[in-house]
Write a protein that holds these residues in place. Structure first.
Motif, PDB file in Angstrom:
ATOM      1  N   THR A 143       1.059  -1.424   0.223  1.00 17.50           N
ATOM      2  CA  THR A 143      -0.222  -0.263   0.006  1.00 17.50           C
ATOM      3  C   THR A 143       0.630   0.960   0.184  1.00 17.50           C
ATOM      4  N   CYS A 144       2.335   1.087   0.758  1.00 19.46           N
ATOM      5  CA  CYS A 144       3.477   2.089   0.668  1.00 19.46           C
ATOM      6  C   CYS A 144       2.841   3.029  -0.799  1.00 19.46           C
ATOM      7  N   GLN A 145       3.197   2.627  -1.841  1.00 19.15           N
ATOM      8  CA  GLN A 145       3.114   3.379  -3.187  1.00 19.15           C
ATOM      9  C   GLN A 145       2.993   4.162  -3.294  1.00 19.15           C
ATOM     10  N   PHE A 173      -2.215  -7.504  -2.786  1.00 18.99           N
ATOM     11  CA  PHE A 173      -2.210  -8.444  -4.107  1.00 18.99           C
ATOM     12  C   PHE A 173      -0.621  -9.435  -3.878  1.00 18.99           C
ATOM     13  N   ARG A 174      -0.278 -10.063  -3.945  1.00 23.60           N
ATOM     14  CA  ARG A 174       0.708 -10.437  -4.503  1.00 23.60           C
ATOM     15  C   ARG A 174      -0.061 -12.064  -4.960  1.00 23.60           C
ATOM     16  N   ASN A 175       0.947 -12.198  -6.070  1.00 27.20           N
ATOM     17  CA  ASN A 175       0.806 -13.670  -6.484  1.00 27.20           C
ATOM     18  C   ASN A 175       1.663 -14.650  -5.985  1.00 27.20           C
ATOM     19  N   PHE A 184      -2.100 -16.882   6.608  1.00 29.87           N
ATOM     20  CA  PHE A 184      -0.771 -16.582   6.880  1.00 29.87           C
ATOM     21  C   PHE A 184       0.231 -15.719   5.496  1.00 29.87           C
ATOM     22  N   ARG A 185       0.078 -16.696   4.696  1.00 30.14           N
ATOM     23  CA  ARG A 185      -0.107 -16.283   3.143  1.00 30.14           C
ATOM     24  C   ARG A 185      -0.583 -16.387   2.815  1.00 30.14           C
ATOM     25  N   THR A 186      -1.447 -15.594   2.003  1.00 31.80           N
ATOM     26  CA  THR A 186      -2.216 -15.801   1.088  1.00 31.80           C
ATOM     27  C   THR A 186      -2.132 -14.456  -0.185  1.00 31.80           C
ATOM     28  N   ARG A 187      -3.059 -14.461  -0.702  1.00 29.72           N
ATOM     29  CA  ARG A 187      -2.393 -13.744  -2.382  1.00 29.72           C
ATOM     30  C   ARG A 187      -3.835 -12.638  -2.263  1.00 29.72           C
ATOM     31  N   GLU A 188      -3.977 -12.169  -1.190  1.00 36.00           N
ATOM     32  CA  GLU A 188      -5.104 -10.558  -1.462  1.00 36.00           C
ATOM     33  C   GLU A 188      -5.574 -11.443   0.382  1.00 36.00           C
ATOM     34  N   PHE A 189      -4.559  -9.395   0.520  1.00 34.80           N
ATOM     35  CA  PHE A 189      -4.685  -9.672   1.888  1.00 34.80           C
ATOM     36  C   PHE A 189      -4.808  -7.778   2.387  1.00 34.80           C
ATOM     37  N   GLU A 190      -4.749  -7.506   3.509  1.00 32.07           N
ATOM     38  CA  GLU A 190      -4.859  -6.014   3.523  1.00 32.07           C
ATOM     39  C   GLU A 190      -3.881  -5.925   4.347  1.00 32.07           C
ATOM     40  N   MET A 192      -1.367  -2.579   7.160  1.00 32.01           N
ATOM     41  CA  MET A 192      -1.483  -1.600   7.865  1.00 32.01           C
ATOM     42  C   MET A 192      -0.191  -1.021   7.252  1.00 32.01           C
ATOM     43  N   GLU A 193      -0.271   0.701   6.917  1.00 33.45           N
ATOM     44  CA  GLU A 193       1.298   0.683   6.401  1.00 33.45           C
ATOM     45  C   GLU A 193       1.822   2.197   7.664  1.00 33.45           C
ATOM     46  N   MET A 194       2.665   2.173   7.820  1.00 29.78           N
ATOM     47  CA  MET A 194       2.967   4.038   8.286  1.00 29.78           C
ATOM     48  C   MET A 194       4.530   4.099   7.713  1.00 29.78           C
ATOM     49  N   HIS A 240      14.518  -5.536  -1.506  1.00 34.95           N
ATOM     50  CA  HIS A 240      15.473  -4.807  -2.380  1.00 34.95           C
ATOM     51  C   HIS A 240      15.867  -3.107  -1.571  1.00 34.95           C
ATOM     52  N   TYR A 241      14.119  -2.833  -1.088  1.00 39.16           N
ATOM     53  CA  TYR A 241      14.671  -1.093  -1.011  1.00 39.16           C
ATOM     54  C   TYR A 241      15.116  -0.492   0.483  1.00 39.16           C
ATOM     55  N   ALA A 242      15.229  -1.594   1.178  1.00 34.49           N
ATOM     56  CA  ALA A 242      15.633  -1.620   2.905  1.00 34.49           C
ATOM     57  C   ALA A 242      17.036  -1.931   3.067  1.00 34.49           C
ATOM     58  N   GLU A 258       7.506 -14.117  10.456  1.00 31.16           N
ATOM     59  CA  GLU A 258       7.725 -12.979  10.425  1.00 31.16           C
ATOM     60  C   GLU A 258       5.935 -12.827  10.462  1.00 31.16           C
ATOM     61  N   ILE A 259       5.701 -11.571  11.571  1.00 30.96           N
ATOM     62  CA  ILE A 259       4.548 -11.167  11.442  1.00 30.96           C
ATOM     63  C   ILE A 259       4.323  -9.858  11.024  1.00 30.96           C
ATOM     64  N   GLU A 260       5.837  -9.131  11.163  1.00 32.71           N
ATOM     65  CA  GLU A 260       5.116  -7.281  10.618  1.00 32.71           C
ATOM     66  C   GLU A 260       7.215  -6.743   9.864  1.00 32.71           C
ATOM     67  N   ILE A 262       9.628  -4.254   9.610  1.00 32.15           N
ATOM     68  CA  ILE A 262      10.571  -2.355  10.070  1.00 32.15           C
ATOM     69  C   ILE A 262      11.100  -2.136   8.695  1.00 32.15           C
ATOM     70  N   HIS A 263      11.007  -1.519   8.720  1.00 32.84           N
ATOM     71  CA  HIS A 263      12.310  -0.916   6.972  1.00 32.84           C
ATOM     72  C   HIS A 263      12.602   0.116   7.646  1.00 32.84           C
ATOM     73  N   ASN A 264      14.135   0.338   7.065  1.00 30.00           N
ATOM     74  CA  ASN A 264      14.589   1.924   6.771  1.00 30.00           C
ATOM     75  C   ASN A 264      14.796   1.796   5.329  1.00 30.00           C
ATOM     76  N   ARG A 265      13.800   2.328   4.843  1.00 31.62           N
ATOM     77  CA  ARG A 265      14.133   2.535   2.697  1.00 31.62           C
ATOM     78  C   ARG A 265      14.441   4.005   2.065  1.00 31.62           C
ATOM     79  N   GLY A 266      15.425   4.544   3.588  1.00 33.22           N
ATOM     80  CA  GLY A 266      16.467   5.693   2.853  1.00 33.22           C
ATOM     81  C   GLY A 266      15.334   6.499   1.940  1.00 33.22           C
TER      82      GLY A 266
HETATM   83  N1  GAP Z   1       5.795  -2.284   2.266  1.00 31.14           N
HETATM   84  C1  GAP Z   1       6.971  -3.286   2.991  1.00 31.14           C
HETATM   85  C2  GAP Z   1       6.233  -4.638   2.704  1.00 31.14           C
HETATM   86  O1  GAP Z   1       4.635  -4.954   1.541  1.00 31.14           O
HETATM   87  P1  GAP Z   1       7.004  -6.779   3.449  1.00 31.14           P
HETATM   88  O2  GAP Z   1       7.464  -7.745   4.373  1.00 31.14           O
HETATM   89  O3  GAP Z   1       6.764  -7.402   1.874  1.00 31.14           O
HETATM   90  O4  GAP Z   1       6.612  -5.114   3.177  1.00 31.14           O
HETATM   91  C3  GAP Z   1       4.617  -6.916   4.987  1.00 31.14           C
HETATM   92  O5  GAP Z   1       5.212  -7.489   4.114  1.00 31.14           O
HETATM   93  C4  GAP Z   1       4.092  -7.390   5.846  1.00 31.14           C
HETATM   94  O6  GAP Z   1       2.882  -7.985   5.037  1.00 31.14           O
HETATM   95  C5  GAP Z   1       4.670  -8.492   6.352  1.00 31.14           C
HETATM   96  O7  GAP Z   1       5.179  -8.559   7.357  1.00 31.14           O
HETATM   97  C6  GAP Z   1       3.065  -9.847   6.334  1.00 31.14           C
HETATM   98  O8  GAP Z   1       2.321  -8.789   7.893  1.00 31.14           O
HETATM   99  C7  GAP Z   1       2.211  -9.390   5.386  1.00 31.14           C
HETATM  100  N2  GAP Z   1       2.583  -9.978   4.521  1.00 31.14           N
HETATM  101  C8  GAP Z   1       3.431 -10.055   3.614  1.00 31.14           C
HETATM  102  N3  GAP Z   1       2.565 -10.933   2.461  1.00 31.14           N
HETATM  103  C9  GAP Z   1       1.777 -11.156   2.563  1.00 31.14           C
HETATM  104  C10 GAP Z   1       1.118 -12.697   2.486  1.00 31.14           C
HETATM  105  N4  GAP Z   1       1.399 -13.365   1.569  1.00 31.14           N
HETATM  106  N5  GAP Z   1      -0.445 -12.896   3.373  1.00 31.14           N
HETATM  107  C11 GAP Z   1      -0.272 -12.217   3.953  1.00 31.14           C
HETATM  108  N6  GAP Z   1      -0.118 -11.195   5.100  1.00 31.14           N
HETATM  109  C12 GAP Z   1       0.849 -10.709   3.899  1.00 31.14           C
END
Ligand code: GAP
Length: 440
Positions: A143-145, A173-175, A184-190, A192-194, A240-242, A258-260, A262-266
């Motif tokens: 979402t950050c873009q 969305f990620r294929n 835990f790992r899905t293709r559509e998820f939500e 929350m980014e800061m 690649h950005y971190a 990994e649950i979350e 934290i990145h320094n994206r410079g």
């Molecule tokens: N903007 C940075 C970013 O997207 P990421 O490590 O690729 O970083 C961040 O993803 C978080 O998004 C993960 O720690 C995880 O909580 C969630 N996430 C990433 N891919 C996921 C997937 N396929 N299914 C569910 N959650 C996912």
């Protein structure tokens, strides 16, 4: 049954989470959130948003899921940066992440696998009526873009000085090549980014501040300290950005993951978007007369992983029943001890019996009284003990029982989910008493 299976079963049975399009055989890596799941998800997003918004110079955004495809060129997502290595079985043609298979034999049928090749994770789609290269774009993979490409708009409209943060919650969305471990790992998820825009010299300090803040957030809402840890990600494994990356890991029922992040994206994002768009995305500090690309410190989490973790943490089985009655002796009762801010249903209203019309009428009046204030359920089916158990299983904080005394003196009992203690309260005080008990 292991804990993941128990949670999947509870989620299906009690309306938290269903596999998507189930009547058509489902679709891999997509889940639907049912009546209780949607409340739990909303509560997670609410407590995340509220905690974030307490910070100084924090603002929100809701950008589009679809962006100009050039955004993804600039961000590095269309090049090698956002690809997994996959191998394919030469017989059954199933694909696996290269780092997840132990040998070069297919884990399903034992036949040889192909050599690894790069597989981009962006979900392709078309904008407009013509489906060709010029109309191709992608569903966002983070979402950050949307925040980065609005940097100038935000700066100009909000008149902010660095450091300032922008938060966003939305679908991503990620294929993914393989989806696994339930949500835990899905293709559509939500996500929350800061994204915190700051002076490059302040980035390290803010990074350390935010990793602690995020760790506290999990603990404040019910995750045990010993089930969380931080992993400093080495250079070769980083996104690649971190410039720096710490993964907050949670001890999921299937292991530490990994649950979350934290990145320094410079200045990776702003400098690349400036280069590709031709816009000046530097920040000008009038007081110091200094012009620079702000660094970005990011906290990024999907909603689903904490949701899974909160469920795993809250799930308890009580052998022989919580009340230890002879009837319950052979049963295993499930208690879901979700934090009160997260529990989907706050209050259940139960008439003691359902064959006394005056009691049912009174209980419905109380239900109507509470509905504008709390998420409520009315339940009259089965014995009162069974109804308490049903509510414990979905984490309902309070059960209100309307009994014969209620008809005489307008009082009822409030049963506490965790202690099972009951107290009598006057109906006229009920809303305030419950509000007080539910307040943080
Ligand atoms: N903007 C940075 C970013 O997207 P990421 O490590 O690729 O970083 C961040 O993803 C978080 O998004 C993960 O720690 C995880 O909580 C969630 N996430 C990433 N891919 C996921 C997937 N396929 N299914 C569910 N959650 C996912």
């Amino acid at each position: 049954m292991d804990l993941t299976q128990k949670i999947i079963s509870l989620c299906k049975r009690r309306g938290f989470i269903f596999p998507s399009s189930e009547i058509y055989g489902g679709i891999g890596g997509v889940y639907d959130f049912g009546p209780l799941g949607v409340e739990l998800k909303r509560n997670i997003k609410k407590v995340w948003w509220e905690v974030m918004m307490r910070e100084e110079n924090m603002i929100g955004l809701d950008s589009g899921i679809l962006l100009n495809p050039r955004v993804w060129q600039a961000s590095g997502h269309l090049t090698a940066g956002f690809a997994d290595e996959l191998v394919e079985c030469k017989s059954c043609h199933k694909r696996f992440k290269a780092d997840e298979v132990a040998s070069n034999k297919c884990p399903e049928c034992g036949v040889k696998l192909t050599k690894p090749r790069k597989f981009n994770l962006m979900m392709k789609t078309f904008v407009g009526p013509v489906e060709d290269e010029s109309s191709t774009t992608y569903l966002r993979a983070e979402t950050c873009q949307g925040i980065f490409v609005n940097f100038l708009n935000i700066l100009n409209s909000m008149r902010l000085k660095v450091p300032f943060g922008v938060i966003q919650i939305g679908k991503t969305f990620r294929n993914e090549i393989t989806t696994k471990n339930f949500i835990f790992r899905t293709r559509e998820f939500e996500q929350m980014e800061m994204e915190l825009f700051c002076h490059p010299k302040e980035a390290d300090k803010l990074f350390d501040y935010w990793k602690e803040q995020r760790l506290k957030w999990y603990q404040n809402f019910g995750i045990k300290k010993e089930n969380l840890r931080m992993k400093e990600v080495p250079k070769e494994e980083r996104a690649h950005y971190a410039k720096r990356q710490i993964d907050i890991e949670y001890h999921f029922p299937f292991g530490w993951e990994e649950i979350e992040g934290i990145h320094n994206r410079g200045d990776f994002d702003l400098s690349n978007h400036a280069k590709h768009s031709g816009e000046d995305l530097k920040y000008f500090d009038e007081e110091k007369g200094e012009k620079f690309f702000p660094y970005i410190v990011e906290t990024s989490v999907g909603v689903e992983r904490p949701l899974f973790a909160f469920l795993a943490e809250a799930y308890q089985e009580v052998k022989g029943g919580r009340t230890k009655t002879t009837k319950a002796a052979k049963e295993v009762e499930v208690l879901l001890k979700l934090h009160k801010s997260l529990a989907p249903i706050k209050v259940a209203v139960l008439p003691l019996v359902r064959n006394k019309p005056e009691l049912v009428k009174k209980a419905k009046e109380i239900y109507n009284l509470l509905r504008p204030h709390f998420t409520c359920q009315y339940d009259e089916l089965g014995s009162i003990g069974r109804r308490y158990r049903r509510q414990d299983e979905i984490a309902t904080i309070f059960c209100l029982t309307c009994d014969f005394q209620t008809l005489e003196d307008d009082t009822l009992t409030i049963r506490n989910r965790d202690t099972m203690a009951q107290e009598r309260v006057k109906i006229k005080d009920l809303v305030n008493v419950l509000k007080e008990k539910l307040a943080n």
